[in-house]
Design an enzyme around this catalytic site. Structure first.
Site, PDB file in Angstrom:
ATOM      1  N   ASP A   1       0.738  -1.134   0.058  1.00  0.00           N
ATOM      2  CA  ASP A   1       0.063   0.064  -0.091  1.00  0.00           C
ATOM      3  C   ASP A   1       0.827   0.988   0.033  1.00  0.00           C
ATOM      4  O   ASP A   1       1.587   1.525   0.883  1.00  0.00           O
ATOM      5  CB  ASP A   1      -0.834   0.058   1.245  1.00  0.00           C
ATOM      6  CG  ASP A   1      -1.907   1.202   1.190  1.00  0.00           C
ATOM      7  OD1 ASP A   1      -1.673   2.190   0.652  1.00  0.00           O
ATOM      8  OD2 ASP A   1      -2.692   1.227   2.264  1.00  0.00           O
ATOM      9  N   VAL A   2       1.072   1.881  -1.105  1.00  0.00           N
ATOM     10  CA  VAL A   2       1.766   3.289  -1.390  1.00  0.00           C
ATOM     11  C   VAL A   2       1.621   4.201  -0.207  1.00  0.00           C
ATOM     12  O   VAL A   2       2.428   5.122   0.116  1.00  0.00           O
ATOM     13  CB  VAL A   2       1.980   3.692  -2.631  1.00  0.00           C
ATOM     14  CG1 VAL A   2       2.209   2.365  -3.673  1.00  0.00           C
ATOM     15  CG2 VAL A   2       0.677   4.475  -3.048  1.00  0.00           C
TER      16      VAL A   2
ATOM     17  N   ASN B   1       3.140   3.326 -10.559  1.00  0.00           N
ATOM     18  CA  ASN B   1       2.166   3.179 -11.217  1.00  0.00           C
ATOM     19  C   ASN B   1       0.863   3.634 -10.355  1.00  0.00           C
ATOM     20  O   ASN B   1      -0.165   4.024 -11.075  1.00  0.00           O
ATOM     21  CB  ASN B   1       1.943   1.838 -12.093  1.00  0.00           C
ATOM     22  CG  ASN B   1       0.562   1.788 -12.638  1.00  0.00           C
ATOM     23  OD1 ASN B   1       0.325   2.032 -13.524  1.00  0.00           O
ATOM     24  ND2 ASN B   1      -0.345   1.062 -11.786  1.00  0.00           N
TER      25      ASN B   1
ATOM     26  N   TYR C   1      -6.508  16.018  -9.020  1.00  0.00           N
ATOM     27  CA  TYR C   1      -5.601  14.790  -9.879  1.00  0.00           C
ATOM     28  C   TYR C   1      -4.482  15.596 -10.496  1.00  0.00           C
ATOM     29  O   TYR C   1      -3.408  15.492 -10.381  1.00  0.00           O
ATOM     30  CB  TYR C   1      -6.643  14.214 -10.526  1.00  0.00           C
ATOM     31  CG  TYR C   1      -5.760  13.243 -11.672  1.00  0.00           C
ATOM     32  CD1 TYR C   1      -5.424  11.712 -11.079  1.00  0.00           C
ATOM     33  CD2 TYR C   1      -5.461  13.414 -13.099  1.00  0.00           C
ATOM     34  CE1 TYR C   1      -4.976  11.107 -11.930  1.00  0.00           C
ATOM     35  CE2 TYR C   1      -4.971  12.491 -13.760  1.00  0.00           C
ATOM     36  CZ  TYR C   1      -4.734  11.228 -13.250  1.00  0.00           C
ATOM     37  OH  TYR C   1      -4.116  10.270 -13.953  1.00  0.00           O
TER      38      TYR C   1
ATOM     39  N   LYS D   1      -0.721  15.403  -9.943  1.00  0.00           N
ATOM     40  CA  LYS D   1       0.429  14.777 -11.060  1.00  0.00           C
ATOM     41  C   LYS D   1       1.502  15.820 -11.520  1.00  0.00           C
ATOM     42  O   LYS D   1       2.771  15.372 -11.846  1.00  0.00           O
ATOM     43  CB  LYS D   1      -0.156  14.317 -12.415  1.00  0.00           C
ATOM     44  CG  LYS D   1      -1.174  13.044 -12.256  1.00  0.00           C
ATOM     45  CD  LYS D   1      -0.383  11.630 -11.773  1.00  0.00           C
ATOM     46  CE  LYS D   1      -1.305  10.483 -11.666  1.00  0.00           C
ATOM     47  NZ  LYS D   1      -0.595   9.309 -11.291  1.00  0.00           N
TER      48      LYS D   1
HETATM   49  N1  LIG Z   1      -6.187   5.545 -17.405  1.00  0.00           N
HETATM   50  C1  LIG Z   1      -5.672   6.631 -17.954  1.00  0.00           C
HETATM   51  O1  LIG Z   1      -6.528   7.086 -18.925  1.00  0.00           O
HETATM   52  C2  LIG Z   1      -4.656   7.490 -17.377  1.00  0.00           C
HETATM   53  C3  LIG Z   1      -4.241   8.572 -17.996  1.00  0.00           C
HETATM   54  C4  LIG Z   1      -3.054   9.089 -17.609  1.00  0.00           C
HETATM   55  C5  LIG Z   1      -2.477   8.781 -16.440  1.00  0.00           C
HETATM   56  N2  LIG Z   1      -2.702   7.415 -15.828  1.00  0.00           N
HETATM   57  C6  LIG Z   1      -2.142   6.814 -14.780  1.00  0.00           C
HETATM   58  O2  LIG Z   1      -1.666   5.695 -15.057  1.00  0.00           O
HETATM   59  C7  LIG Z   1      -1.629   4.917 -13.565  1.00  0.00           C
HETATM   60  C8  LIG Z   1      -2.548   3.649 -13.710  1.00  0.00           C
HETATM   61  O3  LIG Z   1      -3.833   4.075 -14.006  1.00  0.00           O
HETATM   62  P1  LIG Z   1      -4.984   2.905 -14.404  1.00  0.00           P
HETATM   63  O4  LIG Z   1      -5.829   3.439 -15.357  1.00  0.00           O
HETATM   64  O5  LIG Z   1      -4.540   1.697 -14.725  1.00  0.00           O
HETATM   65  O6  LIG Z   1      -5.908   3.069 -12.824  1.00  0.00           O
HETATM   66  P2  LIG Z   1      -6.706   1.930 -12.334  1.00  0.00           P
HETATM   67  O7  LIG Z   1      -7.384   1.096 -13.266  1.00  0.00           O
HETATM   68  O8  LIG Z   1      -7.900   2.834 -11.625  1.00  0.00           O
HETATM   69  O9  LIG Z   1      -5.812   1.246 -11.415  1.00  0.00           O
HETATM   70  C9  LIG Z   1      -5.292   1.987 -10.146  1.00  0.00           C
HETATM   71  C10 LIG Z   1      -4.285   0.924  -9.525  1.00  0.00           C
HETATM   72  O10 LIG Z   1      -3.691   1.573  -8.469  1.00  0.00           O
HETATM   73  C11 LIG Z   1      -3.871   0.800  -7.229  1.00  0.00           C
HETATM   74  N3  LIG Z   1      -3.834   1.575  -6.230  1.00  0.00           N
HETATM   75  C12 LIG Z   1      -4.438   2.909  -5.781  1.00  0.00           C
HETATM   76  N4  LIG Z   1      -4.394   3.066  -4.293  1.00  0.00           N
HETATM   77  C13 LIG Z   1      -3.356   2.386  -4.085  1.00  0.00           C
HETATM   78  C14 LIG Z   1      -2.488   2.385  -3.170  1.00  0.00           C
HETATM   79  N5  LIG Z   1      -2.578   3.288  -2.012  1.00  0.00           N
HETATM   80  N6  LIG Z   1      -1.480   1.357  -2.925  1.00  0.00           N
HETATM   81  C15 LIG Z   1      -1.347   0.458  -3.833  1.00  0.00           C
HETATM   82  N7  LIG Z   1      -1.874   0.497  -5.003  1.00  0.00           N
HETATM   83  C16 LIG Z   1      -3.080   1.434  -4.997  1.00  0.00           C
HETATM   84  C17 LIG Z   1      -5.320   0.120  -7.631  1.00  0.00           C
HETATM   85  O11 LIG Z   1      -5.497  -0.917  -6.492  1.00  0.00           O
HETATM   86  P3  LIG Z   1      -6.741  -1.554  -6.109  1.00  0.00           P
HETATM   87  O12 LIG Z   1      -7.256  -2.324  -7.257  1.00  0.00           O
HETATM   88  O13 LIG Z   1      -6.464  -1.898  -4.927  1.00  0.00           O
HETATM   89  O14 LIG Z   1      -7.740  -0.266  -6.068  1.00  0.00           O
HETATM   90  C18 LIG Z   1      -4.883  -0.249  -9.024  1.00  0.00           C
HETATM   91  O15 LIG Z   1      -4.186  -1.453  -9.121  1.00  0.00           O
HETATM   92  C19 LIG Z   1      -2.085   5.913 -12.617  1.00  0.00           C
HETATM   93  O16 LIG Z   1      -1.146   6.446 -12.109  1.00  0.00           O
HETATM   94  C20 LIG Z   1      -2.964   6.975 -13.344  1.00  0.00           C
HETATM   95  O17 LIG Z   1      -2.987   8.307 -12.824  1.00  0.00           O
HETATM   96  C21 LIG Z   1      -3.961   6.653 -16.264  1.00  0.00           C
END
Ligand SMILES: NC(=O)c1ccc[n+]([C@@H]2O[C@H](COP(=O)([O-])OP(=O)(O)OC[C@H]3O[C@@H](n4cnc5c(N)ncnc54)[C@H](OP(=O)(O)O)[C@@H]3O)[C@@H](O)[C@H]2O)c1
Length: 241
Positions: A68-69, A95, A164, A168
């Protein structure tokens, strides 16, 4: 003995936070496919195991850990476990992230939501970097990849999503400062945007498939020693700050 320039990718160890789903899961899959020894981190150990099992069913082997980060203790335990079991860590992919302000404006945003966003998106990566950089310095090698977003660009702040965006942008600032401080140590620190991706965070209207979201992370994780440091990239190209 520093082993960076002679190391093969087969021998590298990588930690991916939030590796149980979405982009993090895909990064784990693709890193492991290149022969990297992947540690899939997830805040819920059962979710970590389920994700590792899914990859195993595809013939892809990763190990997993509870991480847990937002918890200093969890970060400390995870990194101590890596030091004990692997003795080293070459790649860190920060990530894990949250997007908590689907509604709310800069004028009205609830400060608690800003704080919770910062805990995961900024303080988490800082904690982990602080825990792993000493190991990377000893190795004389490290690749740190921070998952930021185009929404972090100060040149493109169009309003909405204030918590958000601010988180970032702060992560990008940390990338720059850390990269400068570590210059010449063999550790490269970069930020990236994966594009707008069809994950739980990105939603179903996103334009990029998950399978296409990991390429820049894999590239930054395997940069040569003279690769960029302190940059911000999307599709392997620089993004404006
Ligand atoms: N999707 C996009 O369009 C997009 C665009 C730009 C940037 N990003 C960035 O890319 C990264 C991944 O995004 P995603 O779209 O894959 O998001 P996602 O589907 O919401 O997945 C988020 C991940 O982060 C984990 N997480 C959240 N809080 C945490 C904590 N306290 N400790 C450890 N793990 C934690 C979640 O775990 P749980 O399953 O336990 O909740 C999940 O595995 C993020 O940093 C996001 O800001 C995404």
């Amino acid at each position: 003995m520093p082993y960076h320039s002679t190391m093969t990718s087969e021998s590298r160890v990588a930690l991916v936070t939030g590796g149980n789903r979405g982009i993090g899961f895909e990064i784990c899959r693709q890193l492991a496919q290149t022969g990297v020894d992947v540690l899939l981190g997830a805040r819920d150990l059962n979710k970590a195991k389920d994700a590792a099992d899914l990859l195993a069913a595809e013939g892809i082997s990763v190990t997993y850990r509870a991480l847990d980060v937002t918890s200093a203790e969890s970060v400390k335990d995870a990194v101590a476990g890596i030091e004990r079991d692997k003795g080293r860590l070459e790649i860190l992919i920060n990530n894990a992230g949250v997007f908590l302000d689907k509604d709310g404006t800069a004028e009205t945003i609830d400060l608690d939501r800003v704080r919770r966003t910062m805990e995961t998106n900024v303080y988490g990566p800082i904690l982990i970097c602080q825990a792993v950089v000493p190991m990377m310095k000893k190795q004389g090698y490290g690749r740190i990849v921070n998952l930021a977003s185009e929404l972090a660009s100060l040149t493109d702040m169009e309003g909405l999503y204030p918590a958000y965006r601010m988180s970032k942008t702060a992560l990008n600032a940390y990338t720059r400062v850390l990269a400068q401080e570590l210059s010449g140590t063999g550790i490269l620190v970069n930020s990236m945007c994966p594009g707008w991706v069809k994950t739980e965070m990105g939603g179903p209207n996103a334009i990029r498939e998950i399978e296409d979201s990991a390429d820049t992370a894999i590239w930054l994780a395997s940069l040569p020693d003279d690769g960029p440091n302190g940059g911000f990239f999307k599709d392997r190209e620089p993004l404006p700050w």
